[in-house]
Design an enzyme around this catalytic site. Structure first.
Site, PDB file in Angstrom:
ATOM      1  N   GLY A  74      41.711  68.424  46.030  1.00 44.51           N
ATOM      2  CA  GLY A  74      41.541  67.416  44.989  1.00 44.51           C
ATOM      3  C   GLY A  74      40.454  66.412  45.334  1.00 44.51           C
ATOM      4  O   GLY A  74      39.659  66.018  44.472  1.00 44.51           O
ATOM      5  N   THR A  75      40.412  66.018  46.586  1.00 46.90           N
ATOM      6  CA  THR A  75      39.422  65.024  47.001  1.00 46.90           C
ATOM      7  C   THR A  75      38.011  65.547  46.791  1.00 46.90           C
ATOM      8  O   THR A  75      37.155  64.865  46.209  1.00 46.90           O
ATOM      9  CB  THR A  75      39.645  64.637  48.481  1.00 46.90           C
ATOM     10  OG1 THR A  75      40.968  64.112  48.605  1.00 46.90           O
ATOM     11  CG2 THR A  75      38.631  63.606  48.949  1.00 46.90           C
ATOM     12  N   GLN A 182      48.113  65.699  39.503  1.00 45.22           N
ATOM     13  CA  GLN A 182      49.554  65.519  39.356  1.00 45.22           C
ATOM     14  C   GLN A 182      50.122  66.132  38.076  1.00 45.22           C
ATOM     15  O   GLN A 182      51.314  66.358  37.981  1.00 45.22           O
ATOM     16  CB  GLN A 182      49.914  64.024  39.416  1.00 45.22           C
ATOM     17  CG  GLN A 182      49.677  63.375  40.769  1.00 45.22           C
ATOM     18  CD  GLN A 182      50.697  63.799  41.828  1.00 45.22           C
ATOM     19  OE1 GLN A 182      51.800  64.245  41.524  1.00 45.22           O
ATOM     20  NE2 GLN A 182      50.328  63.648  43.087  1.00 45.22           N
ATOM     21  N   SER A 202      44.430  70.502  42.534  1.00 42.70           N
ATOM     22  CA  SER A 202      44.663  70.631  43.981  1.00 42.70           C
ATOM     23  C   SER A 202      45.778  71.638  44.219  1.00 42.70           C
ATOM     24  O   SER A 202      46.790  71.633  43.509  1.00 42.70           O
ATOM     25  CB  SER A 202      45.040  69.271  44.576  1.00 42.70           C
ATOM     26  OG  SER A 202      45.506  69.441  45.910  1.00 42.70           O
ATOM     27  N   CYS A 328      48.670  58.356  51.052  1.00 41.65           N
ATOM     28  CA  CYS A 328      47.444  57.882  51.697  1.00 41.65           C
ATOM     29  C   CYS A 328      47.574  56.454  52.174  1.00 41.65           C
ATOM     30  O   CYS A 328      46.929  56.051  53.132  1.00 41.65           O
ATOM     31  CB  CYS A 328      46.281  57.983  50.718  1.00 41.65           C
ATOM     32  SG  CYS A 328      46.447  59.358  49.589  1.00 41.65           S
TER      33      CYS A 328
HETATM   34  C1  LIG Z   1      46.853  64.337  46.161  1.00 42.81           C
HETATM   35  C2  LIG Z   1      45.925  63.813  45.147  1.00 42.81           C
HETATM   36  C3  LIG Z   1      44.530  63.947  45.300  1.00 42.81           C
HETATM   37  C4  LIG Z   1      43.902  64.523  46.542  1.00 42.81           C
HETATM   38  O1  LIG Z   1      44.062  65.924  46.605  1.00 42.81           O
HETATM   39  P1  LIG Z   1      43.865  66.647  48.016  1.00 42.81           P
HETATM   40  O2  LIG Z   1      43.957  68.113  47.675  1.00 42.81           O
HETATM   41  O3  LIG Z   1      44.981  66.187  48.898  1.00 42.81           O
HETATM   42  O4  LIG Z   1      42.528  66.271  48.527  1.00 42.81           O
HETATM   43  C5  LIG Z   1      43.716  63.477  44.298  1.00 42.81           C
HETATM   44  N1  LIG Z   1      44.226  62.900  43.197  1.00 42.81           N
HETATM   45  C6  LIG Z   1      45.548  62.774  43.006  1.00 42.81           C
HETATM   46  C7  LIG Z   1      46.045  62.151  41.746  1.00 42.81           C
HETATM   47  C8  LIG Z   1      46.438  63.209  43.973  1.00 42.81           C
HETATM   48  O5  LIG Z   1      47.749  63.052  43.782  1.00 42.81           O
END
Ligand SMILES: *Cc1c(COP(=O)(O)O)cnc(C)c1O
Length: 383
Positions: A74-75, A182, A202, A328
């Site tokens: 996701g990042t 999410q 993600s 985080c």
């Molecule tokens: C967990 C999360 C991310 C980050 O995703 P990763 O795969 O852990 O890098 C980004 N946005 C939201 C809303 C998240 O809950």
């Protein structure tokens, strides 16, 4: 020895890899080691598996397979979406729009762009954490090139009126990115209905492997890569692909999308039971987030006069795994930027729990958590 939590209620932080997902990944790791860029049979075999995963990922969000780029999570998808489109469209304008409640993987990217000369409007949210469609419309300028508005919030579970925002962006020719980490697999997510140009997925939030993700990029959207070096993923994301991870993500999203219609009803019932139980059995408890426009697995409550971190440790000692605002920021004694944006007072924000349900959650878990919470808070408040 560290005791394994008996009850895991932190599914918004991460989820266990499903056995079906682990099985297909194991198959790739042990039998399909080829490089998908190789043209011989070993390469062709994994290429096929990867393209099937792309089909599944696209299918789950109403996209075409060629609009999916696989990433490390996701990042990275958020960084690629925002930095990549802004750099590719910098001659079209210098104004950007986002919201105060975004994940740090979006907020911090806009912060960086602000230091590079872009003008960033950070929209406030209402008391439930929702962006106003009218406010959004008014924030747009002639030189706005990109907006990023999350579909559903990771801390408070509030779902944004994204389709309305998408319609405005389409009319005004502004690119729209959404962090749907999410919402995918929990509520319906369709890139055509939402009218988004970029959408972040993600793997590890939907029972897939960590370090996997995808970015939907609408056909025709100009985007610069963050890295250089190869032609993989149409040169938008160079580097030999994490094939096992990609195949795992494909399986996970296929399963999640297929089950979400009935699983979300089950989760929403448990969620509402937990909210009811907590608000009636613990005095001075406040629900954060929207009462109805809310993810089916999210409960976020603040308890006056109690420290969230102490609560989390107390619950952990009793075998219950729950977090504060987000994974985080846990451990940090700073109140969540999301809660502060809702107008929650600093001290109350520090007394907050995010309880996120998942596939393993049962009615009994909800009863146990309510009882333990009630006891611990009573104890803490009597000190
Ligand atoms: C967990 C999360 C991310 C980050 O995703 P990763 O795969 O852990 O890098 C980004 N946005 C939201 C809303 C998240 O809950």
């Amino acid at each position: 020895m560290e005791q394994m939590p008996a009850i895991y209620l932190d599914h918004a932080a991460t989820t266990p890899v499903r056995p079906e997902v682990a099985a297909v990944m194991m198959g790739v790791l042990t039998e399909s080691f080829g490089n998908p860029s190789s043209t011989h049979q070993f390469g062709r075999k994994v290429r096929k598996l990867m393209e099937e995963a792309r089909q599944k990922t696209a299918g789950a969000i109403g996209a075409a397979a060629r609009e999916i780029v696989f990433t490390s999570g996701g990042t990275e998808s958020n960084n690629l979406a925002v930095l990549g489109t802004v750099r590719a469209n910098r001659d079209k304008g210098r104004h950007l729009v986002t919201t105060a409640v975004e994940h740090h993987a979006v907020l911090d990217v806009f912060r960086q762009l602000a230091t590079e000369g872009f003008e960033v409007t950070v929209l406030p949210v209402d008391e439930y954490g929702r962006v106003s469609v009218d406010q959004f419309r008014n924030a747009l300028r002639e030189d706005t090139i990109l907006a990023s508005v999350m579909h559903a919030n990771n801390e408070i579970g509030t779902v944004n009126p994204l389709a309305g925002i998408g319609k405005i962006c389409r009319e005004r020719g502004v690119l729209l990115h959404t962090d749907a980490v999410q919402s995918v697999g929990k509520i319906p997510v369709n890139v055509e209905e939402l009218q988004v140009d970029l959408l972040t997925v993600s793997g590890h939030k939907i029972y897939g492997p960590k370090g996997t993700g995808a970015l939907y990029i609408r056909r025709g959207t100009a985007i610069d890569p963050l890295m250089r070096g190869g032609s993989q993923e149409k040169a938008i994301r160079p580097g030999t692909e994490n094939v096992a991870g990609i195949v795992g993500l494909g399986k996970a999203i296929e399963l999640a999308a297929g089950e979400s219609a009935h699983e979300s009803i089950r989760l929403a019932r448990l969620r509402d039971k937990l909210i009811r139980n907590v608000l009636t059995s613990v005095p001075d408890a406040r629900l954060n987030g929207h009462p109805t426009e809310r993810l089916p697995h999210n409960v976020n409550v603040s308890f006056a006069g109690v420290e969230g971190e102490t609560l989390i440790q107390g619950l952990d000692a009793r075998g219950i795994a729950i977090s504060a605002g987000s994974a985080c920021t846990s451990g940090a004694l700073e109140p969540s930027h999301v809660l502060l944006s809702l107008g929650v007072e600093r001290s109350l924000a520090l007394g907050t729990l995010r309880i996120s349900l998942g596939r393993s959650t049962t009615d009994e878990d909800i009863d146990v958590v309510t009882e333990e919470l009630k006891q611990i808070i009573q104890q803490l408040r009597s000190i």
